[in-house]
Design a protein around this motif. Structure first.
Motif, mmCIF file in Angstrom:
data_model
loop_
_atom_site.group_PDB
_atom_site.id
_atom_site.type_symbol
_atom_site.label_atom_id
_atom_site.label_comp_id
_atom_site.label_asym_id
_atom_site.label_seq_id
_atom_site.Cartn_x
_atom_site.Cartn_y
_atom_site.Cartn_z
ATOM 1 N N PRO A 205 -1.296 -4.282 3.189
ATOM 2 C CA PRO A 205 -1.641 -3.014 3.850
ATOM 3 C C PRO A 205 -0.563 -2.571 4.832
ATOM 4 O O PRO A 205 0.334 -3.343 5.204
ATOM 5 C CB PRO A 205 -2.948 -3.358 4.569
ATOM 6 C CG PRO A 205 -2.890 -4.829 4.796
ATOM 7 C CD PRO A 205 -2.116 -5.415 3.667
ATOM 8 N N ARG B 49 -4.063 8.425 0.827
ATOM 9 C CA ARG B 49 -5.491 8.127 1.028
ATOM 10 C C ARG B 49 -5.662 7.207 2.247
ATOM 11 O O ARG B 49 -6.627 7.349 3.006
ATOM 12 C CB ARG B 49 -6.042 7.472 -0.229
ATOM 13 C CG ARG B 49 -7.557 7.474 -0.349
ATOM 14 C CD ARG B 49 -7.992 7.024 -1.729
ATOM 15 N NE ARG B 49 -7.557 7.949 -2.765
ATOM 16 C CZ ARG B 49 -6.715 7.632 -3.746
ATOM 17 N NH1 ARG B 49 -6.202 6.410 -3.824
ATOM 18 N NH2 ARG B 49 -6.367 8.532 -4.646
ATOM 19 N N ARG B 50 -4.728 6.287 2.437
ATOM 20 C CA ARG B 50 -4.769 5.395 3.592
ATOM 21 C C ARG B 50 -4.761 6.183 4.896
ATOM 22 O O ARG B 50 -5.410 5.808 5.888
ATOM 23 C CB ARG B 50 -3.566 4.447 3.527
ATOM 24 C CG ARG B 50 -3.095 3.825 4.846
ATOM 25 C CD ARG B 50 -4.101 2.812 5.384
ATOM 26 N NE ARG B 50 -3.650 2.188 6.599
ATOM 27 C CZ ARG B 50 -3.755 2.686 7.833
ATOM 28 N NH1 ARG B 50 -4.304 3.886 8.015
ATOM 29 N NH2 ARG B 50 -3.342 2.006 8.877
ATOM 30 N N LEU C 188 -1.190 5.690 -0.537
ATOM 31 C CA LEU C 188 -0.716 5.756 0.841
ATOM 32 C C LEU C 188 -1.283 6.983 1.548
ATOM 33 O O LEU C 188 -1.703 6.904 2.708
ATOM 34 C CB LEU C 188 0.811 5.781 0.875
ATOM 35 C CG LEU C 188 1.433 5.782 2.275
ATOM 36 C CD1 LEU C 188 1.051 4.519 3.042
ATOM 37 C CD2 LEU C 188 2.953 5.913 2.189
ATOM 38 N N GLU D 225 0.817 -1.205 0.000
ATOM 39 C CA GLU D 225 0.000 0.000 0.000
ATOM 40 C C GLU D 225 0.859 1.267 0.000
ATOM 41 O O GLU D 225 0.350 2.352 -0.247
ATOM 42 C CB GLU D 225 -0.904 -0.012 1.238
ATOM 43 C CG GLU D 225 -2.065 0.930 1.215
ATOM 44 C CD GLU D 225 -2.995 0.740 2.410
ATOM 45 O OE1 GLU D 225 -4.142 1.187 2.336
ATOM 46 O OE2 GLU D 225 -2.555 0.136 3.417
#
Length: 434
Positions: free
Chosen positions: A166, A395-396, A393, A141
């Motif tokens: 993730p 957005r994570r 990343l 991710e």
């Protein structure tokens, strides 16, 4: 905060004198360059090496029989040997490319061509690397777009499935999820050695072991590790790796694809033309062995010479010393940012066992990253703002952009402190948080 005085194995003041651009001023302030993760500055030895080659030895390599051409070819291949030595490899394991993006795309397109050939019944030596519908490519991710989009495209071409490992809230990879994801259908595992947003050194040995158990090919993005860590790519066990010259004190337009010999020998070339062939008829061509079969056309000769000078410069400083110094700078930067109200670090953890390079990305509460960067620029401080080619990343972590500060061999404690002081005034400058 820890002092670097007793840990620096080289004199940072002497190093700074090697970089002419550090004498510049920006907006009336001495330049503080904290954007080396985007592109590094170049010392005199690199600038001089490239210029001296062009002034005294410039000729087409691998093409001429005259004296100058022979000298240019020797210099070009000596540069390959120097860069190979820097990463623990042999010269035949080093392919010149225009950059890491080109290197990663070369691998993806080569595997794609093998896969198309296999689908049509071609009996190629590279068939073990062919992808079939339902096969899986695993990335993380946290990847830079250059180590994500080529695999997206390859999956689309071959009907393979792209999966991702993730990251935890602290930015470390979810290794339990990795163990579940990497399995009998996995054919490729591609991941960064060091995240260009988080600065975290990923557990290469662990991921390589998972990939090997699954019989998968490993592809390492080493762009952010090559300038900062002592690298031995064969010892890491990866099948392929990519890094770029301009991020490690070298010129633009030069990159490296490292590959184990059996992998490079098996994969077909992507670009074809002159200088990579043995015999050509109107109907057929036979190719040189690796690495030359991947190096069609005019080569980045002066750039390779400059990159060789860059790795010699880094090796002269000592990569263990470089990493130790930048690690302490990173702690000073990270600890200082934690103390500033309204600052949110991406992937932050107080766990001292998490290894990092000198890089921090952060968000200023209530202030867009571009506005924060402008305030820092007004103080002569160069940082990167945006998504850093890592939109998934960001957005994570629930954001679209961040401010990233990254150190190099010439960064000082005083520069870190000046940055921290400037960051502490950003929110008040915009009237936020009063």
């Amino acid at each position: 905060m820890s002092s670097l005085a007793e840990t620096a194995a080289y004199d940072v003041r002497a190093v700074r004198a090697d970089f002419p651009i550090l004498g510049e001023t920006v907006n009336g302030h001495p330049l503080i360059y904290l954007d080396s993760a985007a592109t590094s500055q170049k010392p005199f030895v690199v600038l001089d090496a490239e210029r001296m080659f062009l002034e005294h030895a410039n000729a087409a390599v691998h093409r001429g029989a005259h004296t100058l051409a022979a000298e240019a070819t020797d210099t070009f291949e000596d540069a390959r040997a120097d860069v190979a030595r820097f990463v623990g490899a042999a010269p035949e394991n080093i392919v010149w490319t225009s950059g890491a993006t080109a290197a990663l795309n070369l691998v993806a397109y080569s595997i794609g061509n093998v896969s198309v050939g296999a689908a049509h019944g071609a009996d190629a030596a590279a068939s073990p690397y062919a992808l079939h519908p339902g096969d899986e490519i695993v990335v993380t991710e946290a990847e830079h777009h250059a180590n994500l989009i080529p695999w997206q495209q390859l999956a689309a071409r071959t009907s393979a499935v792209l999966r991702h490992i993730p990251v935890h809230d602290d930015g470390t990879l979810d290794l339990d999820a990795a163990a579940d994801l990497i399995g009998e259908r996995t054919r490729i595992v591609a991941f960064s050695h060091v995240s260009n947003v988080l600065g975290i050194v990923n557990p290469v040995a662990h991921l390589v072991a998972l990939a090997k158990d699954a019989g998968a090919l490993t592809v390492l993005d080493a762009c952010q590790s090559a300038p900062h860590l002592a690298l031995d790519l064969p010892a890491l066990g990866v099948d392929l790796a990519a890094f770029s010259g301009h991020k490690m004190l070298g010129p633009y337009g030069i990159g490296v694809l490292y590959g184990r010999s059996e992998v490079l020998d098996a994969l077909p070339p992507v670009l074809t033309g002159g200088s990579m062939v043995t015999t050509v008829t109107l109907d057929h061509a036979e190719f040189l062995p690796a690495p030359q079969k991947f190096e069609a056309g005019t080569q980045p000769v002066s750039q390779a010479v400059g990159l060789a000078a860059a790795v010699q410069y880094l090796a002269g400083l000592g990569m263990d010393a470089v990493h130790a110094r930048e690690r302490l700078l990173e702690r000073r930067l990270r600890d200082g940012l934690r103390e500033i109200p309204g600052i949110r670090l991406l992937g932050d953890t107080a766990d001292p066992s998490v290894e990092r390079i000198g890089l921090c990305a952060f968000e200023v509460d209530g202030v867009h990253a571009h506005d924060a960067g402008q305030v820092l620029d007004d103080h002569g401080i160069a940082v990167r703002v945006g998504h850093h080619c890592a939109q998934p990343l960001h957005r994570r972590f629930g954001m679209t952009a961040s401010v990233r500060a990254s150190t190099s061999v010439f960064t000082t404690e005083a520069e870190i402190d000046t940055l921290l002081d400037a960051v502490s005034g950003v929110r008040s400058f915009f009237g936020v948080g009063r």
